[in-house]
Design a protein around this motif. Structure first.
Motif, PDB file in Angstrom:
ATOM      1  N   GLU A 159       6.156   4.471 -10.131  1.00 17.12           N
ATOM      2  CA  GLU A 159       5.028   4.729  -9.729  1.00 17.12           C
ATOM      3  C   GLU A 159       4.328   4.860  -9.261  1.00 17.12           C
ATOM      4  N   LEU A 160       4.565   4.120  -7.366  1.00 18.33           N
ATOM      5  CA  LEU A 160       3.973   3.651  -6.467  1.00 18.33           C
ATOM      6  C   LEU A 160       2.616   4.502  -5.826  1.00 18.33           C
ATOM      7  N   SER A 161       1.918   3.675  -5.449  1.00 19.04           N
ATOM      8  CA  SER A 161       0.470   4.041  -4.690  1.00 19.04           C
ATOM      9  C   SER A 161       0.795   4.097  -3.172  1.00 19.04           C
ATOM     10  N   LEU A 162       0.838   5.297  -2.233  1.00 15.15           N
ATOM     11  CA  LEU A 162       0.768   4.635  -0.553  1.00 15.15           C
ATOM     12  C   LEU A 162      -0.656   4.511  -0.472  1.00 15.15           C
ATOM     13  N   SER A 163      -0.208   4.511   0.958  1.00 13.04           N
ATOM     14  CA  SER A 163      -2.007   5.277   1.828  1.00 13.04           C
ATOM     15  C   SER A 163      -1.793   6.578   2.173  1.00 13.04           C
ATOM     16  N   ASP A 164      -0.737   7.387   1.858  1.00 11.08           N
ATOM     17  CA  ASP A 164      -0.985   9.114   2.608  1.00 11.08           C
ATOM     18  C   ASP A 164      -2.578   9.369   1.970  1.00 11.08           C
ATOM     19  N   GLY A 165      -3.064  10.721   2.811  1.00  6.78           N
ATOM     20  CA  GLY A 165      -3.700  11.293   2.043  1.00  6.78           C
ATOM     21  C   GLY A 165      -5.288  10.580   2.401  1.00  6.78           C
ATOM     22  N   ARG A 166      -6.480  11.518   1.159  1.00 11.27           N
ATOM     23  CA  ARG A 166      -7.506  10.794   1.954  1.00 11.27           C
ATOM     24  C   ARG A 166      -8.126   9.509   0.607  1.00 11.27           C
ATOM     25  N   ALA A 167      -7.389   9.346  -0.573  1.00  9.64           N
ATOM     26  CA  ALA A 167      -7.588   8.622  -1.958  1.00  9.64           C
ATOM     27  C   ALA A 167      -6.232   7.715  -1.597  1.00  9.64           C
ATOM     28  N   GLY A 168      -4.915   8.509  -0.889  1.00  9.32           N
ATOM     29  CA  GLY A 168      -3.994   7.639  -2.129  1.00  9.32           C
ATOM     30  C   GLY A 168      -2.930   8.561  -2.317  1.00  9.32           C
ATOM     31  N   ILE A 169      -1.235   8.688  -2.269  1.00  9.65           N
ATOM     32  CA  ILE A 169      -0.940   9.030  -3.414  1.00  9.65           C
ATOM     33  C   ILE A 169       0.619   8.990  -3.878  1.00  9.65           C
ATOM     34  N   HIS A 170       0.075   9.750  -5.172  1.00  9.00           N
ATOM     35  CA  HIS A 170       1.151   8.641  -6.271  1.00  9.00           C
ATOM     36  C   HIS A 170       2.459   9.748  -5.851  1.00  9.00           C
ATOM     37  N   VAL A 171       3.289   9.109  -6.227  1.00 11.28           N
ATOM     38  CA  VAL A 171       4.613   8.990  -5.882  1.00 11.28           C
ATOM     39  C   VAL A 171       5.717   8.619  -7.087  1.00 11.28           C
ATOM     40  N   LEU A 172       7.247   9.175  -7.968  1.00  8.63           N
ATOM     41  CA  LEU A 172       7.535   8.562  -8.778  1.00  8.63           C
ATOM     42  C   LEU A 172       8.857   8.120  -8.203  1.00  8.63           C
ATOM     43  N   ILE A 173       9.384   7.419  -8.274  1.00  8.55           N
ATOM     44  CA  ILE A 173      10.391   6.769  -7.330  1.00  8.55           C
ATOM     45  C   ILE A 173      12.020   6.411  -8.459  1.00  8.55           C
ATOM     46  N   VAL A 174      12.656   7.443  -8.705  1.00 11.44           N
ATOM     47  CA  VAL A 174      13.595   7.071  -9.535  1.00 11.44           C
ATOM     48  C   VAL A 174      14.909   6.472  -8.812  1.00 11.44           C
ATOM     49  N   PHE A 175      15.675   5.365  -9.189  1.00 15.63           N
ATOM     50  CA  PHE A 175      16.814   4.443  -9.032  1.00 15.63           C
ATOM     51  C   PHE A 175      17.467   4.500  -9.344  1.00 15.63           C
ATOM     52  N   SER A 176      18.792   4.470  -8.958  1.00 14.66           N
ATOM     53  CA  SER A 176      20.498   5.099  -9.261  1.00 14.66           C
ATOM     54  C   SER A 176      20.343   2.997 -10.055  1.00 14.66           C
ATOM     55  N   ASP A 177      21.433   3.453 -11.179  1.00 15.51           N
ATOM     56  CA  ASP A 177      21.698   1.409 -11.944  1.00 15.51           C
ATOM     57  C   ASP A 177      22.211   1.081 -10.716  1.00 15.51           C
ATOM     58  N   ASP A 178      22.553   0.992  -9.300  1.00 17.67           N
ATOM     59  CA  ASP A 178      23.122   0.411  -8.183  1.00 17.67           C
ATOM     60  C   ASP A 178      21.820  -0.578  -8.146  1.00 17.67           C
TER      61      ASP A 178
END
Length: 880
Positions: A90-109
């Motif tokens: 769950e990555l926090s990024l600086s976009d928006g007013r107070a930051g945005i949480h985005v879930l990154i799902v990775f492959s086994d690679d």
């Protein structure tokens, strides 16, 4: 001879299933996660919590953190419970007013060869910061969403996709970015971000247009235009006890893998839902087993949805379909030449096929059928002497070419198949009515023949009287008067004896007391207790009747015995009379007068008198015989009309389920041509001219109408000569004419045009169109539904409907066209192969990489189908 991949080796032995997925899980590696239990039991406690909540796939998404060792340990424990875990963050990024949480799902690679590339990526998102500074909920990268995607793609470590967390809440995309800025995502510079975004988590507000400051689904959709990803769920809880709380999310998966999850989100219209449907209360085939022959030992499991037997021609696809047909007891379809002997070739002389299913009440049904003989049915493990169709109802089977048969009766046979389990044919009742017509027709003919014979009998009587006059003139009749009386008496006794024998036979046949006694009711309900005494009294009366009937039969037997003895006593008298006649002959001076001939002719004269009296009586009952025949014929034709009315009602119910462009047309006694063919068979050799046939066909619908108008045939346009021929033939074959049923007409119309006027491909398209709209059939078996269809038609007119219907209907297809399993998103693909004399079958959903590689073939099917399948193949390619 053959082999099948063991179903035990498969995560999903019956193909793709609906699986609960949690896209937002935290673990004790997250600083906000609370765990106070025994560290030695942490893994098992965590996985048990997933299992208890029926979560079969989870995404580990800690705040700005990925604990490689913890993930590997949890995944190993989860796999033992057949639960899948995918790496994420769950990555926090600086976009928006107070930051945005985005879930990154990775492959086994991203964990290839035991290396951790995920943390390398995270470090690049927080340059100049230590893990302690950003591995927590309030840590926030200074990078933007676009920069994140650019960095992920630039690393080229493997595939990934994005899920935006709690989009309406603080740190959520919609809340922080605002709907206005979200509209900018339609611009081309956001193309990579859009393509990687496969879900919005925790959508709650659906329509808040009246509240300007509130984000909602409708506002987001309006802002994003024609692109909108899946809506998914994740508990986002901070303790084991809370895992599974909140709303659920289900994906249709055939594999607990990153690739299968990504594809499900890509096809979210058909593969993602927030709640499961109620289990189907319908017939469901579970698997088919083979014992003996070319398929010995093979077990083919079926999904409740779309099953596709695929592979080149001659590799066993049709064999499985035909063995299913064989087990279910269906007759072969249209393509008999192709399928003739197919079951026999697949099964050895002692081989058999075993079908395992459940009926609409959830009872287990097992059907076993050897290469020859009839199916044996076991209900909940107990053999029952029933047919498969009595418990496995509303199953439709179509063999190769059945959907596009050229037969003129195709429409009727197709609808008959649709209505087979809805209508009781009442064959016994019909047979009884037909026999009633035949018997009364026979009685009328006998009456008419008796009337016609009266004149001949009268002539014979007159001739005998003339011949016997000579004997009278010579006084012989007086000398033989006593002998004549004796002959008459003896003949009368014999006639009575024959009548008594016939009466006894009729009484014996009519009195089936065993059947009557077996039908006596044993009352069990308290509400019928008041009439037990009355029934007991009635039973006693019945026993009295039985005793009386048996006594009557015994009395008849005694009477016949007396008669036989009496006739036996007359034998010496007959012998004595013969001697007396011989002595009398010697004393007569008229040797030309044969006294024995006189006795014979005198006896015949007496018989003629009796016959003429009987004939006269029968002639008087001719109208009665005609009335009885008319009543029997009307009952039969009323029965046929009622059967048509019942069928017509079912046809209208069926039509109500179909789209407006498809109509069903029926007509009572509509197939007049069949009556014409019947006429030609009956009048063959009569010399009746073609014009006469045409006149009869135009004027009458069946033999009943022809019989009823037999006196007005000339008025109806026939010549006198033709009318005489028709009347004579009508009388000779009266019962055949009166029991002939002019078939009812049935037709399918598509856009106002008869189905038979379309090409074979168009006809098959319409039939498939009908099948896809009918909800009454829980199981449809078709051998190569794509035959006579081009790929573009298959995609535009069949696949789209199939995607919508397969949740309600179990389909089992044999096909060599990749469009059906790929674009139809088959839950279970059964790959059939033959090498030499050996067959091998493998099975799995199209999420299974091995199945994918076996499916990929030449791509055809029109621009839209080509584009969509290309997208799917590209997804497969990127994951293999």
């Amino acid at each position: 001879m053959s082999k099948m991949t063991s179903t035990n080796d498969k995560q999903f032995p019956r193909g793709a299933e609906w699986v609960r997925v949690d896209f937002h899980l935290h673990t004790k590696a997250d600083k906000e996660f609370k765990y106070s239990g025994d560290e030695n039991y942490y893994n098992s406690s965590y996985i048990n919590a997933l299992e208890k909540s029926n979560i079969r796939l989870g995404i580990i998404t800690n705040h700005n953190k990925f604990d490689f060792e913890e993930f590997k340990s949890l995944r190993a424990t989860a796999r033992k419970q057949k639960i899948g875990l995918l790496p994420g963050v769950e990555l926090s990024l600086s976009d928006g007013r107070a930051g945005i949480h985005v879930l990154i799902v990775f492959s086994d690679d991203w964990m290839d060869s035991g290396k951790d590339y995920i943390n390398s990526f995270l470090a690049s998102m927080f340059p100049g910061k230590t893990k302690e500074e950003y591995e927590h909920e309030n840590g926030c990268s200074e990078k933007t969403l676009l920069q994140m995607v650019e960095m992920l793609d630039g690393l080229s470590r493997g595939d990934y996709f994005l899920i935006f967390a709690h989009v309406e809440e603080p740190k959520g995309l919609w809340k922080e970015l605002g709907i206005g800025k979200l509209a900018a995502w339609k611009e081309s510079r956001y193309g990579a971000l859009r393509s990687r975004t496969l879900g919005f988590q925790k959508v709650r507000s659906y329509n808040k247009l009246h509240e300007a400051d509130k984000p909602c689904r409708l506002k987001a959709k309006n802002a994003l235009g024609d692109w909108y990803p899946a809506e998914v769920e994740g508990c986002d809880r901070k303790s084991i006890q809370e895992i599974g709380q909140g709303r659920s999310c289900y994906l249709k998966l055939g594999e607990l893998s990153f690739e299968a999850t990504k594809f499900a989100l890509f096809d979210h219209e058909h593969r993602v839902r927030t709640e499961l449907q109620e289990p189907r209360q319908a017939v469901l085939l579970q698997q088919i087993n083979f014992a003996g022959g070319a398929l010995d030992g093979i077990i083919v499991p079926f999904s409740p949805s779309l099953n596709c037997l695929i592979g080149p021609r001659g590799n066993g696809k049709s064999a499985v379909i035909e063995c299913l047909r064989h087990a279910l007891g269906f007759p072969e379809g249209a393509d008999d030449r192709y399928k003739s002997g197919l079951v026999e070739r697949m099964l050895s002389p002692a081989g058999k096929v075993v079908l395992v299913a459940v009926d609409e009440f959830g009872r287990e049904v097992r059907v076993e059928r050897e290469r020859s003989g009839q199916p044996s049915v076991y209900l909940d493990g107990v053999y029952r002497d029933i047919s498969p169709g009595s418990v496995l109802k509303d199953i439709l089977y179509f063999g190769q070419k059945d959907l596009s048969a050229r037969s003129e009766s195709f429409d009727e046979s197709f609808l008959d198949k649709m209505l087979a389990d809805r209508l009781d044919p009442k064959l016994q009742e019909e047979a009884t009515l037909i026999e009633g017509v035949r018997q009364t027709a026979k009685q009328l003919k006998e009456t008419l023949e008796a009337t016609e014979k009266i004149a001949a009998l009268q002539k014979e009587k007159n001739e005998l009287e003339v011949q016997l006059q000579v004997f009278t003139d010579k006084g012989v009749d007086k000398k033989l008067a006593e002998m004549t009386l004796f002959d008459g008496d003896r003949q009368a006794i014999i006639s009575w004896q024959q009548a008594l024998k016939e009466l006894g036979t009729n009484l014996k046949e009519a009195a089936d007391w065993d059947e009557v006694n077996a039908a006596f009711p044993v009352l069990k309900s308290q509400r019928t207790a008041d009439i037990v005494v009355e029934l007991t009294f009635a039973k006693a009366k019945s026993e009295e009747a039985k005793a009386s009937a048996q006594a009557a039969l015994q009395a008849l037997r005694d009477t016949l015995k007396v008669l036989a003895e009496a006739l036996q006593k007359l034998i010496p008298v007959q012998d004595q009379m013969k001697q007396e006649v011989a002595e009398l002959q010697k004393t007569l001076n008229e040797p030309q007068l044969d006294l024995e001939l006189f006795r014979t002719k005198k006896n015949r004269l007496n018989q003629l008198v009796t016959l003429l009296a009987t004939g006269a009586q029968r002639a008087k009952t001719e109208q009665t015989a005609r009335d009885l025949l008319g009543e029997a014929v009307n009952k039969l034709h009323d029965f046929w009309r009622e059967r048509f009315t019942e069928r017509e009602a079912e046809v209208r119910r069926l039509e109500a389920e179909l789209p407006q462009e498809i109509r069903l047309q029926t007509a009572f006694k509509g197939k007049r041509r069949a009556f014409g063919e019947f006429l030609r068979s009956k009048f063959k050799g009569s010399g009746l001219q073609a014009a006469a046939y045409e006149t009869i066909e135009d004027a009458f619908m069946d033999g009943r109408e022809l019989y009823q108008s037999r006196a007005e045939l000339v008025t109806n346009g026939l010549s006198e000569n033709a009318a005489i021929k028709v009347q004579a033939t009508l009388l000779d074959h009266l019962s055949d004419f009166l029991t002939f049923r002019t078939p009812d007409e049935t037709a399918v119309l598509f856009n106002g045009k008869l189905l038979g006027e379309y090409s074979l491909g168009q006809r098959a398209t319409v039939i498939l169109h009908i099948l896809m709209h009918l909800r009454r059939y829980p199981l449809i078996l078709i051998d190569q539904p794509e035959d006579d269809l081009d790929n573009e038609t298959l995609y535009t007119h069949f696949i789209h409907q199939l995607l919508d219907r397969k949740e309600l209907t179990q389909f089992i297809f044999a096909t060599h066209n990749p469009n059906i399993p790929v674009l139809g998103d088959a839950e279970q693909a059964i790959v059939c192969r033959k090498e030499g004399e050996k067959f091998s079958f493998d099975h799995g959903s199209i999420d299974d990489k091995d199945i994918q590689q076996r499916i990929v073939t030449v791509m055809e099917g029109g621009e839209d189908a080509f584009r969509r399948r290309k997208e799917i193949y590209q997804l497969w390619k990127s994951s293999n």
